[in-house]
Design a protein around this motif. Sequence first.
Motif, short mmCIF file in Angstrom:
data_model
loop_
_atom_site.label_atom_id
_atom_site.label_comp_id
_atom_site.label_asym_id
_atom_site.label_seq_id
_atom_site.Cartn_x
_atom_site.Cartn_y
_atom_site.Cartn_z
N ARG A 167 -0.61 -5.98 -11.47
CA ARG A 167 -0.62 -5.17 -10.20
C ARG A 167 -0.29 -6.27 -9.02
N SER A 168 0.71 -5.05 -8.08
CA SER A 168 1.31 -5.40 -6.71
C SER A 168 0.27 -5.32 -5.67
N LEU A 169 -0.09 -5.86 -4.86
CA LEU A 169 -1.26 -5.52 -4.25
C LEU A 169 -0.36 -5.37 -2.50
N GLY A 170 0.35 -6.27 -2.53
CA GLY A 170 1.13 -6.60 -0.76
C GLY A 170 2.41 -7.49 -1.01
N PRO A 171 2.68 -7.16 0.54
CA PRO A 171 3.94 -7.61 0.68
C PRO A 171 4.02 -9.06 0.31
N PRO A 172 5.42 -10.00 0.62
CA PRO A 172 5.75 -11.60 -0.48
C PRO A 172 4.92 -12.15 1.54
N ILE A 173 5.00 -13.53 1.41
CA ILE A 173 4.85 -14.41 2.40
C ILE A 173 5.84 -14.56 3.64
N SER A 174 5.44 -13.90 4.60
CA SER A 174 6.40 -14.08 5.38
C SER A 174 6.86 -14.87 6.18
N LEU A 175 8.59 -14.86 6.26
CA LEU A 175 9.57 -16.39 6.65
C LEU A 175 9.43 -16.33 8.11
#
Length: 153
Positions: free
Chosen positions: A144-152
């Motif tokens: 289940r997707s919950l949010g974006p990846p870690i920002s660079l």
Amino acid sequence: MTLTESFIVRRDAGEPGPWQVLAGGARTAGSVMFGEARLPARSTGPGLHIHTREDEAAYVISGVLTFVVGDRRFEASAGELVWLPRQVPHTFANLGDEPVWAFGVTTPAGLEGMFEDQRAYFAGLQGAPDPDRIREIGARYGVRSLGPPISLE
């Protein structure tokens, strides 16, 4: 398949993407999936997500991975193992200037089907991937997707 082929797996250097399944349920009687990730410097991993069916572990062979597991954010360096239990939100990224190589274990097996479906989707893709389609593929495998990846940044 010979007895040796059932026990020895070599990485296919031509395999696209950062994740490669080394051995899935077909080789492990459904009990475990083994894989590896190779992330270039300054690259994101998956968006924040949970697995509803399996637990994961990631062992960093080289480089430094930044993880978010639950409400904790931390770095794991070469020689460190990170446990990613089912039902706990997690993601990772390589925020450093060196590539990362990590070995992963997922139990039970089955998630390899998601990687195969994603690979097939990306192979036929023209243009940007559809985030809803990626979420749909994951959902079929209990991810289940919950949010974006870690920002660079």
